[in-house]
Design a protein around this motif. Structure first.
Motif, PDB file in Angstrom:
ATOM      1  N   LEU A   1       0.806  -1.217   0.000  1.00 28.79           N
ATOM      2  CA  LEU A   1       0.000   0.000   0.000  1.00 28.79           C
ATOM      3  C   LEU A   1       0.842   1.272   0.000  1.00 28.79           C
ATOM      4  CD1 LEU A   1      -2.887  -0.966   2.483  1.00 28.79           C
ATOM      5  CD2 LEU A   1      -2.880  -1.086  -0.015  1.00 28.79           C
ATOM      6  N   LEU A   2       1.766   1.427   0.942  1.00 30.73           N
ATOM      7  CA  LEU A   2       2.537   2.668   1.026  1.00 30.73           C
ATOM      8  C   LEU A   2       3.790   2.653   0.163  1.00 30.73           C
ATOM      9  CD1 LEU A   2       2.333   3.449   4.859  1.00 30.73           C
ATOM     10  CD2 LEU A   2       0.918   4.350   3.003  1.00 30.73           C
ATOM     11  N   GLY A   3       4.246   1.463  -0.261  1.00 31.67           N
ATOM     12  CA  GLY A   3       5.461   1.382  -1.073  1.00 31.67           C
ATOM     13  C   GLY A   3       6.662   1.925  -0.323  1.00 31.67           C
ATOM     14  N   HIS A   4       7.414   2.828  -0.971  1.00 36.90           N
ATOM     15  CA  HIS A   4       8.593   3.439  -0.339  1.00 36.90           C
ATOM     16  C   HIS A   4       8.244   4.726   0.410  1.00 36.90           C
ATOM     17  CE1 HIS A   4      10.242   0.978  -3.687  1.00 36.90           C
ATOM     18  NE2 HIS A   4      11.141   0.649  -2.774  1.00 36.90           N
ATOM     19  N   GLY A   5       6.973   5.116   0.367  1.00 32.31           N
ATOM     20  CA  GLY A   5       6.562   6.319   1.068  1.00 32.31           C
ATOM     21  C   GLY A   5       6.822   6.233   2.566  1.00 32.31           C
ATOM     22  N   TRP A   6       6.762   5.015   3.125  1.00 28.06           N
ATOM     23  CA  TRP A   6       7.017   4.835   4.548  1.00 28.06           C
ATOM     24  C   TRP A   6       8.464   5.198   4.883  1.00 28.06           C
ATOM     25  CZ3 TRP A   6       4.633   4.778   8.870  1.00 28.06           C
ATOM     26  CH2 TRP A   6       5.187   4.206  10.014  1.00 28.06           C
ATOM     27  N   LYS A   7       9.404   4.724   4.051  1.00 23.89           N
ATOM     28  CA  LYS A   7      10.813   5.056   4.293  1.00 23.89           C
ATOM     29  C   LYS A   7      11.069   6.549   4.062  1.00 23.89           C
ATOM     30  CE  LYS A   7      13.025   0.605   3.297  1.00 23.89           C
ATOM     31  NZ  LYS A   7      13.861   0.530   4.507  1.00 23.89           N
ATOM     32  N   LEU A   8      10.415   7.118   3.071  1.00 24.74           N
ATOM     33  CA  LEU A   8      10.584   8.552   2.817  1.00 24.74           C
ATOM     34  C   LEU A   8       9.998   9.388   3.938  1.00 24.74           C
ATOM     35  CD1 LEU A   8       9.975   8.880  -1.016  1.00 24.74           C
ATOM     36  CD2 LEU A   8      11.964   9.698   0.240  1.00 24.74           C
ATOM     37  N   ALA A   9       9.009   8.862   4.639  1.00 27.11           N
ATOM     38  CA  ALA A   9       8.442   9.579   5.775  1.00 27.11           C
ATOM     39  C   ALA A   9       9.269   9.381   7.034  1.00 27.11           C
ATOM     40  CB  ALA A   9       6.998   9.125   6.013  1.00 27.11           C
ATOM     41  N   ARG A  10       9.830   8.179   7.222  1.00 29.91           N
ATOM     42  CA  ARG A  10      10.546   7.859   8.457  1.00 29.91           C
ATOM     43  C   ARG A  10      11.983   8.362   8.458  1.00 29.91           C
ATOM     44  NH1 ARG A  10       9.065   3.169  11.649  1.00 29.91           N
ATOM     45  NH2 ARG A  10      10.735   4.044  12.900  1.00 29.91           N
ATOM     46  N   ASP A  11      12.736   8.070   7.395  1.00 28.63           N
ATOM     47  CA  ASP A  11      14.158   8.447   7.356  1.00 28.63           C
ATOM     48  C   ASP A  11      14.540   8.794   5.921  1.00 28.63           C
ATOM     49  OD1 ASP A  11      16.788   8.900   7.938  1.00 28.63           O
ATOM     50  OD2 ASP A  11      17.292   6.821   8.424  1.00 28.63           O
ATOM     51  N   PRO A  12      14.006   9.880   5.392  1.00 27.17           N
ATOM     52  CA  PRO A  12      14.168  10.168   3.967  1.00 27.17           C
ATOM     53  C   PRO A  12      15.600  10.497   3.557  1.00 27.17           C
ATOM     54  CG  PRO A  12      13.158  12.026   5.082  1.00 27.17           C
ATOM     55  CD  PRO A  12      13.187  10.900   6.071  1.00 27.17           C
ATOM     56  N   LEU A  13      16.370  11.140   4.417  1.00 23.30           N
ATOM     57  CA  LEU A  13      17.727  11.543   4.029  1.00 23.30           C
ATOM     58  C   LEU A  13      18.614  10.315   3.836  1.00 23.30           C
ATOM     59  CD1 LEU A  13      18.201  14.635   6.366  1.00 23.30           C
ATOM     60  CD2 LEU A  13      17.351  14.559   4.014  1.00 23.30           C
ATOM     61  N   THR A  14      18.528   9.386   4.756  1.00 17.30           N
ATOM     62  CA  THR A  14      19.295   8.142   4.606  1.00 17.30           C
ATOM     63  C   THR A  14      18.811   7.360   3.398  1.00 17.30           C
ATOM     64  OG1 THR A  14      19.709   8.030   6.984  1.00 17.30           O
ATOM     65  CG2 THR A  14      19.947   5.987   5.735  1.00 17.30           C
ATOM     66  N   PHE A  15      17.506   7.268   3.230  1.00 17.15           N
ATOM     67  CA  PHE A  15      16.946   6.502   2.112  1.00 17.15           C
ATOM     68  C   PHE A  15      17.417   7.062   0.770  1.00 17.15           C
ATOM     69  CE2 PHE A  15      13.449   5.884  -0.982  1.00 17.15           C
ATOM     70  CZ  PHE A  15      13.482   4.498  -1.055  1.00 17.15           C
ATOM     71  N   MET A  16      17.299   8.386   0.590  1.00 20.37           N
ATOM     72  CA  MET A  16      17.705   8.980  -0.675  1.00 20.37           C
ATOM     73  C   MET A  16      19.217   8.882  -0.884  1.00 20.37           C
ATOM     74  SD  MET A  16      14.942   9.915  -2.241  1.00 20.37           S
ATOM     75  CE  MET A  16      15.615  10.923  -3.568  1.00 20.37           C
ATOM     76  N   SER A  17      19.979   8.968   0.186  1.00 18.82           N
ATOM     77  CA  SER A  17      21.434   8.926   0.059  1.00 18.82           C
ATOM     78  C   SER A  17      21.944   7.553  -0.349  1.00 18.82           C
ATOM     79  CB  SER A  17      22.089   9.350   1.381  1.00 18.82           C
ATOM     80  OG  SER A  17      21.802  10.707   1.679  1.00 18.82           O
ATOM     81  N   ARG A  18      21.172   6.519  -0.107  1.00 17.11           N
ATOM     82  CA  ARG A  18      21.611   5.158  -0.439  1.00 17.11           C
ATOM     83  C   ARG A  18      21.111   4.671  -1.785  1.00 17.11           C
ATOM     84  NH1 ARG A  18      20.680   2.270   5.524  1.00 17.11           N
ATOM     85  NH2 ARG A  18      22.529   3.206   6.518  1.00 17.11           N
ATOM     86  N   LEU A  19      20.261   5.443  -2.431  1.00 15.92           N
ATOM     87  CA  LEU A  19      19.669   4.953  -3.677  1.00 15.92           C
ATOM     88  C   LEU A  19      20.701   4.773  -4.785  1.00 15.92           C
ATOM     89  CD1 LEU A  19      16.265   6.860  -3.964  1.00 15.92           C
ATOM     90  CD2 LEU A  19      16.659   4.430  -3.456  1.00 15.92           C
ATOM     91  N   ARG A  20      21.781   5.557  -4.779  1.00 15.15           N
ATOM     92  CA  ARG A  20      22.762   5.426  -5.853  1.00 15.15           C
ATOM     93  C   ARG A  20      23.413   4.042  -5.859  1.00 15.15           C
ATOM     94  NH1 ARG A  20      27.573   9.736  -7.624  1.00 15.15           N
ATOM     95  NH2 ARG A  20      27.981   8.735  -9.642  1.00 15.15           N
ATOM     96  N   GLU A  21      23.381   3.368  -4.718  1.00 14.50           N
ATOM     97  CA  GLU A  21      23.927   2.006  -4.663  1.00 14.50           C
ATOM     98  C   GLU A  21      23.147   1.066  -5.579  1.00 14.50           C
ATOM     99  OE1 GLU A  21      23.682   0.931  -0.582  1.00 14.50           O
ATOM    100  OE2 GLU A  21      24.903   2.630   0.108  1.00 14.50           O
TER     101      GLU A  21
END
Length: 457
Positions: free
Chosen positions: A28-48
């Motif tokens: 249901l929420l997809g990655h929105g949960w991670k973007l709401a909880r810890d978005p800076l860490t989540f976005m910083s790791r996407l390049r991996e």
């Protein structure tokens, strides 16, 4: 990567790949949960996971771009426009008719209207106001007393914008209102962007009522400013006069809604981003006293130690300027941006369908170890000419690029450098009990509740 490599699909287009799907989504929420909880860490790791990565925000697929060259191509390509979850969430504040959210001919006309106020040769006229406000800020603070940095940063940011661009002299009370309202609105808009629950945000819940009250007060504040100018009958040479006298594509006066949205775009996002940057600069002066001392020494060298720092000194304050740039690198006020594909196209060899939303994070780009040695260290000297040449293109674009480049970049840098010099030249700073310098995440980044004690030099 060049702009020319971003082109619509056609008969000769190469075989394109589907971007990989990021892990960690939930039903249901997809990655929105991670973007709401810890978005800076989540976005910083996407390049991996790749240069372009697919995300799920609720039922929607969003494409995240993770490299400097592709964010530059994205910003410069006509295949993408200002739109997507960020701008949709901001329309409640900025409206649909202001320069921040407009596209196409309207955006070009609006840029022509406001650009003269921000030309490089226009900035010195604002110098006396910037000086006055920077030194008034420093003089208002008393050694040993606790400074609440959020309200103080907003006060000086709003006053400079209002006095320079809107010729408004009665902004203290409005600065307090703007500060309180923007904190609520930008936090609420971020939630609506990453967790798109639609009708639930219209329910009469306490958080929704608080959001709606804050948003209404922001628009009321702008209406007050415009109404006061009209009632005064005055026509000073400022940006508000230019808007009130502007013509549309047919040569008719622009509508009241466009005037309103333009003033909102001048006063609110600009004040929010400048105020947030001032807060991070104050944090830097407290956390890195060695650089605060270097700023003080530079001010004394430039001024001879016999007078307050002035606007005319700004271009000579090279280390102070580098402190500002490095603070913006590590703590960009605007940490997430979106675009929308207007046609079937490609980016970095990946297929991007028409209508797809693209998201990228200046925060992640500007902290990437692939672009910066000692990437998480605060090092203003990395912006010395002999070192800055090693920073990849588009790895540092705090004011964006292309036709969406912020028109107030020189205006903002001048006031930030002057304020930093005025404060560091007079005080050292230390955090006090109860201060919370953890990052508060909304559509912008700022410290949670930064409390500092100035110590006289």
């Amino acid at each position: 990567m060049t702009v020319e490599s971003v082109r619509p699909l056609g008969a000769e287009a190469p075989e394109l790949r589907e971007p990989p799907l990021a892990g960690g989504g939930i039903p249901l929420l997809g990655h929105g949960w991670k973007l709401a909880r810890d978005p800076l860490t989540f976005m910083s790791r996407l390049r991996e996971h790749g240069d372009v990565v697919r995300l799920r925000l609720g039922p929607k697929t969003v494409y995240a771009v993770t490299t400097p060259d592709l964010t530059g191509a994205l910003a410069l390509s006509p295949d993408f426009k200002i739109d997507g979850p960020l701008w949709e969430s901001l329309e409640g504040l900025l409206g649909k008719e202001g320069v921040a959210t407009a596209n196409g001919p309207r955006h070009r006309r609006q840029r022509r209207t406001i650009q003269p106020a921000f030309r490089l040769d226009a900035i010195p006229a604002y110098g006396p106001i910037m000086e006055e406000e920077a030194h008034a800020l420093a003089e208002r603070w008393q050694p040993g007393q606790t400074v609440e940095c959020t309200s103080e940063s907003f006060r000086v940011a709003v006053r400079i914008a209002a006095r320079c661009l809107l010729r408004g002299d009665y902004m203290d009370e409005r600065a307090e209102r703007l500060c309180a309202a923007l904190a609520v609105v930008f936090r609420g808009m971020y939630r609506r962007m990453v967790v798109p629950l639609g009708p639930l945000y219209r329910l009469p819940l306490p958080a929704n009522r608080e959001f709606n009250r804050a948003l209404a007060d922001l628009h009321l504040l702008v209406d007050e400013i415009v109404a006061e100018r009209r009632a005064s009958g005055q026509r000073p040479d400022d940006l508000l006069t230019a808007l009130l006298e502007a013509k549309d594509e047919n040569g008719d006066p622009i509508g009241e809604q466009e005037i309103h949205d333009q003033v909102v775009a001048i006063l609110t996002p600009g004040s929010e981003t400048v105020a947030s940057t001032i807060m991070w600069l104050l944090h830097v002066l407290a956390e890195h006293p060695e650089h605060a001392d270097r700023v003080c020494a530079e001010v004394e060298s430039v001024t001879g130690g016999g007078r307050p720092v002035a606007f005319e000194d700004v271009r000579k304050l090279t280390h102070t300027n580098n402190v500002v740039v490095e603070a913006m690198r590590l703590r960009p006020a605007v940490w997430i941006l979106t675009r929308r594909a207007v046609t079937d196209t490609e980016l970095g060899g990946y297929r991007i369908p028409a209508g797809a939303d693209i998201v990228y994070s200046p925060y992640a780009i500007q902290r990437d170890a692939r672009s910066y040695a000692q990437n998480l260290e605060f090092d203003p000297d990395r912006w010395l000419p002999e070192r800055a040449k090693d920073v990849p293109k588009y790895a540092m674009s705090p004011f964006s690029v292309g036709n969406r480049k912020c028109p107030s970049d020189h205006f903002s840098m001048a006031q930030l450098t002057l304020i930093t010099a005025a404060l560091a030249g007079r005080y050292r700073f230390e955090q006090v009990e109860g201060s919370d310098d953890a990052t508060r995440i909304g559509i912008t980044l700022r410290p949670g509740r930064l409390l500092l004690r100035p110590v006289a030099r």
